[in-house]
Write an enzyme that holds these catalytic residues in place. Structure first.
Site, PDB file in Angstrom:
ATOM      1  N   CYS A 115       0.808  -1.225   0.000  1.00  0.00           N
ATOM      2  CA  CYS A 115       0.000   0.000   0.000  1.00  0.00           C
ATOM      3  C   CYS A 115       0.841   1.276   0.000  1.00  0.00           C
ATOM      4  CB  CYS A 115      -0.941   0.005   1.200  1.00  0.00           C
ATOM      5  SG  CYS A 115      -2.019  -1.443   1.286  1.00  0.00           S
ATOM      6  N   HIS A 255      -3.729   7.127   3.119  1.00  0.00           N
ATOM      7  CA  HIS A 255      -4.090   5.793   2.639  1.00  0.00           C
ATOM      8  C   HIS A 255      -5.463   5.429   3.197  1.00  0.00           C
ATOM      9  CE1 HIS A 255      -4.088   1.637   1.665  1.00  0.00           C
ATOM     10  NE2 HIS A 255      -3.662   1.186   2.836  1.00  0.00           N
ATOM     11  N   ASN A 285     -10.204  -0.271   0.552  1.00  0.00           N
ATOM     12  CA  ASN A 285      -8.748  -0.172   0.514  1.00  0.00           C
ATOM     13  C   ASN A 285      -8.262  -0.665  -0.846  1.00  0.00           C
ATOM     14  OD1 ASN A 285      -5.988  -0.442   0.787  1.00  0.00           O
ATOM     15  ND2 ASN A 285      -6.068  -1.576   2.714  1.00  0.00           N
TER      16      ASN A 285
END
Length: 335
Positions: A115, A255, A285
């Protein structure tokens, strides 16, 4: 040596058309919209369908960024693709994007930092430009985590969505650097908390390997404890390096992993809701693509006004994490 400064030219994105809501997931899981949304902030996610894959979305996001900058692929000198789960190990996602967008003059390669991929790509991209050898660098983050989830595990499969984001950077012609400060980190001793094994087969002349899990595994509690300590430190380090304070920042683009984590960062920085970009409710996500998708959408919907300064930050498997303070110039994403 005189290092070349960087300008952010454009930001692009691409997500699957198929949307899976929390209510949809109740058909295959013992869960509810309330259970998911109160714990994560997620209401729906875009999911790859049929033969759709991370390379396809990466190509679309890359082309979107080029179109917004009024640039064609031949002008690109380098492509850095970040993906947690590329469609191919080789040829690389970067090379597939190079071919698709006609970037015949570009070098192309992949990085795997989960990520945190786009933050690392920013560091690498600005380093290429700093040497003076490369002028236009295309950074692409793309993931289809839905293909690697245990869809019987409601603790993890509800979290992820698919998509891609791209940031096009170039050598700044006015001497002003749009990457004001950048801080990246890694701690391999924490890697066990988010993992996905890629298991092949041993040569038939040796003992067979022990079969392992080919799906994403995650220890959510340990990840949360790790993130709430490291991310604020990274952001404050970045601000210090930029000689700035939180009050000097217009937007936080974090994020999109969990709404509770985002709210924790918001409280630490004492930002009001208007300064924090949140779209986890719509996309879940999207791993490495999370930050550029959030940035792109916020600019295009007017949530982010330009000119402005923003903090981009992410964390993920590795464990790896990082932050960047960037300048968003007036007219960004407007040809």
């Amino acid at each position: 040596m005189n290092f070349k400064p960087v300008q952010i030219l454009s930001v692009g994105m691409s997500v699957p058309e198929t949307v899976i809501t929390n209510d949809d997931l109740t058909k295959i899981l013992d869960t509810s919209d309330e259970w998911i949304s109160t714990r994560t902030g997620i209401k729906q996610r875009h999911i790859a369908n049929g033969d759709e894959n991370s390379t396809l979305f990466g190509i679309k996001a890359a082309q979107d960024a080029l179109n917004k900058a009024g640039m064609n692929g031949e002008a690109v000198d380098a492509i850095i693709a970040a993906s947690s789960n590329p469609y191919n190990i080789y040829p690389s996602t970067g090379c597939a994007i190079q071919d698709a967008i006609g970037a015949k003059n570009a070098i192309a390669f992949d990085i795997t930092v989960a990520c945190t991929g786009m933050i690392y790509a920013l560091e690498l991209g600005r380093s290429l430009i700093a040497t003076g050898k490369y002028k236009n660098v295309l950074l692409v983050a793309t993931d289809t985590n839905s293909k690697f989830l245990d869809w019987s595990d409601r603790g993890s499969c509800v979290l992820f969505g698919d998509g891609a984001g791209a940031i096009l950077i170039t050598e700044s012609q006015d001497g002003i650097d749009d990457i004001i400060a950048l801080n990246i980190n890694a701690n391999g001793s924490m890697g066990k908390f988010i993992a996905m094994n890629l298991i092949g087969e041993n040569c038939p002349l040796v003992d067979p390997a022990t079969e392992g899990c080919k799906k994403i595994t995650m220890n959510g509690k340990e990840v949360y404890k790790f993130v709430v300590q490291t991310m604020p430190e990274s952001i404050m380090t970045c601000l210090k390096d930029a000689n700035l304070e939180p009050k000097d920042i217009d937007y936080l683009v974090p994020h999109q992993a969990n709404l509770r984590i985002i709210e924790g960062l918001q409280n630490r920085l004492e930002f009001n809701d208007d300064k924090v970009i949140v779209n986890i409710d719509k996309y879940g996500n999207t791993s490495a693509a999370s930050v550029p998708i959030a940035l792109c959408e916020a600019i295009e919907t007017g949530k982010i006004k330009t000119p402005s300064k923003a903090i981009l930050c992410a964390f993920g498997a590795g464990m790896a994490w990082g932050s960047a303070v960037v300048r968003l110039r007036e007219g960004l994403n407007q040809k």
